[in-house]
Scaffold this active site. Structure first.
Site, PDB file in Angstrom:
ATOM      1  N   ASP A  12       0.809  -1.219   0.000  1.00  0.00           N
ATOM      2  CA  ASP A  12       0.000   0.000   0.000  1.00  0.00           C
ATOM      3  C   ASP A  12       0.842   1.269   0.000  1.00  0.00           C
ATOM      4  OD1 ASP A  12      -2.499  -1.190  -0.138  1.00  0.00           O
ATOM      5  OD2 ASP A  12      -2.550  -1.550   2.021  1.00  0.00           O
ATOM      6  N   SER A 172      -2.212  -8.981   4.633  1.00  0.00           N
ATOM      7  CA  SER A 172      -1.691  -7.695   5.052  1.00  0.00           C
ATOM      8  C   SER A 172      -1.153  -7.900   6.462  1.00  0.00           C
ATOM      9  CB  SER A 172      -2.813  -6.666   5.041  1.00  0.00           C
ATOM     10  OG  SER A 172      -2.429  -5.547   5.798  1.00  0.00           O
TER      11      SER A 172
HETATM   12  N1  ARG Z   1      -6.902  -4.856  14.014  1.00  0.00           N
HETATM   13  C1  ARG Z   1      -5.674  -4.361  14.540  1.00  0.00           C
HETATM   14  C2  ARG Z   1      -5.787  -2.938  14.961  1.00  0.00           C
HETATM   15  O1  ARG Z   1      -6.676  -2.263  14.497  1.00  0.00           O
HETATM   16  C3  ARG Z   1      -4.498  -4.609  13.620  1.00  0.00           C
HETATM   17  C4  ARG Z   1      -4.515  -3.955  12.273  1.00  0.00           C
HETATM   18  C5  ARG Z   1      -3.223  -4.232  11.585  1.00  0.00           C
HETATM   19  N2  ARG Z   1      -3.179  -3.986  10.181  1.00  0.00           N
HETATM   20  C6  ARG Z   1      -2.785  -4.861   9.249  1.00  0.00           C
HETATM   21  N3  ARG Z   1      -2.692  -4.439   8.050  1.00  0.00           N
HETATM   22  N4  ARG Z   1      -2.505  -6.093   9.500  1.00  0.00           N
HETATM   23  O2  ARG Z   1      -5.022  -2.455  15.736  1.00  0.00           O
END
Ligand code: ARG
Length: 391
Positions: A12, A172
């Site tokens: 990204d 991701s």
């Molecule tokens: N759900 C978690 C948060 O909002 C992790 C997000 C991490 N992003 C990723 N692209 N894996 O803190």
């Protein structure tokens, strides 16, 4: 015209560089903030930034600051949102702060990040940007162009941007010292079982039962198995020991800020064992009233931080509370690690409120009959309730 982009070198943010250059006509300055990412990835990010033709690239080692000012506070607050020991959420405000610092130094007019419009990270970056430099423009190219992950991959291919995410491994990943998060692809279906290959920190290498001693001073872990570690090294060592026992895998449904439910997978070995050990020491050293009140403080702290409101004054006030209560959270906790799980097996503290004489079945220093008076009135109100009910 300059823009400073929070840059990880992933799909990204690499796509963002090109879009900011071509569509917006900016000179792009990329900043990779090291909060505990793989050294190789940092080098790759640097090299990739150069091939993308950025005007400048910075790598900032913020690991020490991350541990001291963020992770240690999270431990004191036993930070946990719906079962997720905040990791990505904890690092974003620090990354955003570093981006702001570079933007001011470089006189950039805009700040950019690679978050989508569906996730939480846009809130966390922008809350800090808007609080610290409200005059600067914010650009979120992926959100702005409403790109799907597949479209991002196609865009990268078309513009000769090397991509690590493959069609069969479209995850991701976000990583820092406190945890690793894996989302996307087949994982988005909560009914599908995650394949083993998504996990990296919790592959079992130690099969024998092992004990781990964690020594805390004022709520902050200082020693592992009797050995004193510097902050960053302590977290890394705890990740290694617990991770090699297969501890710290979490597969959960999480309520995002925007209101969607999301399926999340985490690996957080150090966070799992350190917070649990910390809780065990609090149970020994804090009063019943402190513990009861603190549960609410923890919930508030975790929600604020999950929502990106790191700079909310309430957070400072809650930190003052966890600092005060933690001034007595000093001592040792022993964990047994086995079969991909762990348990607290002993705890001790010079500030222990535990009285062996008071509680022991073998001790006579308390005259047991004295408690009769308390018992008599303990159920006084429910007694009145039944008396009145009969009328
Ligand atoms: N759900 C978690 C948060 O909002 C992790 C997000 C991490 N992003 C990723 N692209 N894996 O803190």
């Amino acid at each position: 015209m300059k823009v400073v982009l929070a840059y990880s070198g992933g799909l990204d943010t690499s796509v963002c560089v090109r879009i900011l250059q071509e569509k917006y006509g900016y000179d792009v300055v990329t900043v990779t903030v090291d909060v505990g990412i793989d050294k190789k990835e940092i080098e790759e990010a640097e090299a990739k930034a150069r091939t993308l033709g950025v005007v400048e690239h910075y790598t900032i080692d913020a690991r020490e600051e991350f541990v001291r000012d963020y992770i240690f506070r999270a431990i004191k607050a036993n930070a946990n949102y719906e079962g997720y020991p905040l990791s990505t959420a904890l690092a974003r405000p620090l990354i955003a702060k570093k981006i702001v610092e570079i933007a001011e130094k470089k006189g950039a007019e805009a700040l950019a990040h690679g978050s989508t419009g569906k996730g939480n990270d846009q809130f966390r970056f922008e809350a800090v940007f808007r609080t610290l430099v409200p005059e600067k423009k914010i650009i979120a190219p992926v959100r702005e162009l409403n790109l799907t992950r597949e479209e991002s991959i196609a865009y990268a291919r078309k513009h000769d941007i090397p991509v690590a995410a493959k069609k069969d491994k479209p995850w991701s990943i976000d990583e820092n010292l406190w945890g690793r998060s894996i989302e996307g692809g087949e994982l988005e279906n909560p009914a599908s079982k995650p394949s083993d290959e998504i996990f990296e920190w919790t592959r079992v290498k130690r099969k024998e039962t092992e004990y781990l001693d964690i020594y805390f001073e004022e709520g902050v872990p200082q020693k592992l198995n009797g050995k004193r570690f510097a902050p960053v090294e302590l977290i890394m060592e705890a990740n290694k020991i617990a991770g090699e026992h297969g501890i710290g895998k979490i597969d959960m449904i999480e309520d995002r800020i925007v209101g969607f439910k999301a399926r999340e997978n985490y690996e957080c070995p150090a966070a799992s064992v350190l917070i649990e050990a910390h809780r065990a020491l609090e149970a020994l050293t804090l009063t019943r009233q402190e513990l009861r009140f603190k549960a609410g403080v923890e919930q508030n702290w975790s929600e604020l931080v999950y929502h990106g409101l790191w700079n909310e004054p309430l957070r400072f006030a809650l930190d003052a509370f966890t600092d005060t209560t933690n001034s007595r959270v000093t001592g040792n906790v022993r964990l047994r690690l086995e079969n991909k799980s762990f348990a607290v097996v002993s705890r001790s503290s010079p500030y222990s409120l535990y009285s062996l004489e008071a509680v022991s079945f073998e001790d006579k220093s308390m005259n047991q009959r004295e408690v009769e008076g308390i018992l008599k009135y303990h159920s006084y109100q429910p007694g009145r309730y039944y008396a009145v009910k009969k009328l």
